[in-house]
Design an enzyme around this catalytic site. Structure first.
Site, PDB file in Angstrom:
ATOM      1  N   THR A   1      24.082 -36.376  19.867  1.00 29.30           N
ATOM      2  CA  THR A   1      25.515 -36.120  19.729  1.00 29.30           C
ATOM      3  C   THR A   1      26.096 -36.826  18.507  1.00 29.30           C
ATOM      4  O   THR A   1      25.438 -37.662  17.897  1.00 29.30           O
ATOM      5  CB  THR A   1      26.272 -36.611  20.983  1.00 29.30           C
ATOM      6  OG1 THR A   1      26.061 -38.030  21.122  1.00 29.30           O
ATOM      7  CG2 THR A   1      25.760 -35.916  22.230  1.00 29.30           C
ATOM      8  N   ASP A   2      27.337 -36.471  18.173  1.00 28.68           N
ATOM      9  CA  ASP A   2      28.031 -37.165  17.094  1.00 28.68           C
ATOM     10  C   ASP A   2      29.430 -37.565  17.544  1.00 28.68           C
ATOM     11  O   ASP A   2      29.823 -37.315  18.685  1.00 28.68           O
ATOM     12  CB  ASP A   2      28.059 -36.326  15.807  1.00 28.68           C
ATOM     13  CG  ASP A   2      28.982 -35.111  15.895  1.00 28.68           C
ATOM     14  OD1 ASP A   2      29.877 -35.073  16.763  1.00 28.68           O
ATOM     15  OD2 ASP A   2      28.809 -34.198  15.079  1.00 28.68           O
ATOM     16  N   ALA A   3      30.158 -38.203  16.642  1.00 27.71           N
ATOM     17  CA  ALA A   3      31.450 -38.771  17.004  1.00 27.71           C
ATOM     18  C   ALA A   3      32.479 -37.716  17.376  1.00 27.71           C
ATOM     19  O   ALA A   3      33.544 -38.039  17.911  1.00 27.71           O
ATOM     20  CB  ALA A   3      31.978 -39.647  15.857  1.00 27.71           C
ATOM     21  N   GLY A   4      32.193 -36.449  17.122  1.00 26.44           N
ATOM     22  CA  GLY A   4      33.076 -35.383  17.588  1.00 26.44           C
ATOM     23  C   GLY A   4      32.925 -35.146  19.088  1.00 26.44           C
ATOM     24  O   GLY A   4      33.667 -34.348  19.667  1.00 26.44           O
TER      25      GLY A   4
END
Lengths: 150, 150, 150, 150
Positions: free
Chosen positions: D15-18
């Site tokens: 995952t990423d910070a979004g």
């Protein structure tokens, strides 16, 4: 102490030009196993976050890269609890490869300290009682370890 | 049309056991370049998110892996705008390697369509006027392209 | 002891759904800095491998995750040698963030032991004399440290 | 045409910070599924490389990111052959999420062209007959597709 085993297949994405698994990728393997361990105990981290606003972050770790894993290897991550504090716990984790000729080989040995924190403030928060209640089954065969890891 | 160039060094983390850069890693290189392009235009994505609640997501892309990059290569990502719509734009990006003997080699060619969305709902939202205002400098030498990419 | 500084920009690829840099990604940042440090000393790892059949592998490391880095942060990796043995060396590395309000913040502290090995056999091999010759400039202001790290 | 299904669990690393899966990570999911598909057909890529000096590289791909996957999602990658040429083939792949309320949601749609190449020279080489022999079971219910994809 009981141990939780989780299988990991090595794909190309995990390797580097040295022909072996890239060193930081083992940390991902270790976390996958910790996630599945919690799930096996009945806890989804999405619920921990949504219901209790708790996320688990890595405080610190030590890791020894003893032998390299290669593309297509089928590995096992072995995880067990070393100690449990108010807001954190420490696990011993190893990654082994089953080789028909050489038997089980230990590739990785690690100790990982994880802290339960508030999802917004990142401040340490108590390990939920519901989780602590299921831990004894993991520690019943070992001597009590209740000190906060340093 | 003007082109934005951004250098990328290949580290071990980017490679795989085939001895070359792992294919999905080129997408990361392309995004680093798009991020630096926006920064070069004066826009920080953290400000876009904090002030306007906008994040930029990838809608779709096409990519051709023409030649492999290797560990330690120094690459250049070249980015230019193809078309600009109300809520999205499309870029042409390539990754080239400067070789003393062979000259410039094109390793990667890609077209990337990115959409501006609301950070909470992920619904498309208009490209901020402040960004549109600086785009002409990138498209002034090309014929106008104002149609929404399909 | 002199310190080598290397800047790292945090991109989306480095972060996770917790909104911060994913923990294993810091190991990649540390390795980028070690690679650039060797390059700054005049050594390309591609030459080490092609000419001397030597690759550098990570033997073990300790890392403390003190504060999280976020998307778009501009970080500095600080690296210095702790000790040098026949076939391995140990570095202290930290990652700091420059904050206008809070000043310099130490996000990560790590100790990394790296071993020089033969690229085919992965057996330890002596650190090349050419490299040892340039090390004093890094250790001249510190007390001699010649013992093999345990 | 028959379809090969492979489950993928989304971990924090993906995952990423979004708050959603980082876009290039879906390419890794697609490759894991293709690797397991070949294994299911009886072919290990390690044997292909060791015995026949063949590796499979991605020639080009198109991908549409229709809906985001999130941490802890359990996804399915669906893969089927579109066409088979002398040295390459083209797959259609999609990633779906099973939602109790919304039913099956298609998150990703992709077409991937892969080429069989010599492991040293990276020059295209014929798809091994042993592999071609097992392909009809995948294409028997579809009209013959024997043209080299463009």
């Amino acid at each position: 102490m009981s141990t939780f085993n989780w299988p990991i297949r090595v794909y190309y994405e995990d390797t580097d030009a040295g022909g072996v698994v890239y060193h930081s990728q083992y940390l991902n393997f270790l976390e996958r196993a910790r996630t599945e361990w919690l799930r096996d105990l009945g806890f989804e981290q999405t619920d921990l976050c949504d219901d209790l606003h708790i996320v688990i972050v890595i405080h610190s770790l030590q890791i020894a890269f003893k032998k390299p894993a290669k593309f297509n290897d089928l590995l096992t991550v072995k995880s067990s609890l070393l100690s449990v504090g108010h807001t954190s716990w420490q696990c011993a984790q190893s990654i082994v490869r089953h080789d028909k000729v050489r038997g089980d080989e230990v590739l990785i040995e690690a100790q990982v300290k994880a802290t339960f924190v508030n999802a917004q403030t990142f401040k340490p928060t108590r390990i939920p009682a519901a989780i602590l209640n299921v831990i004894p089954q993991f520690t019943s065969q070992s001597t009590p370890q209740t000190m906060e890891p340093t």
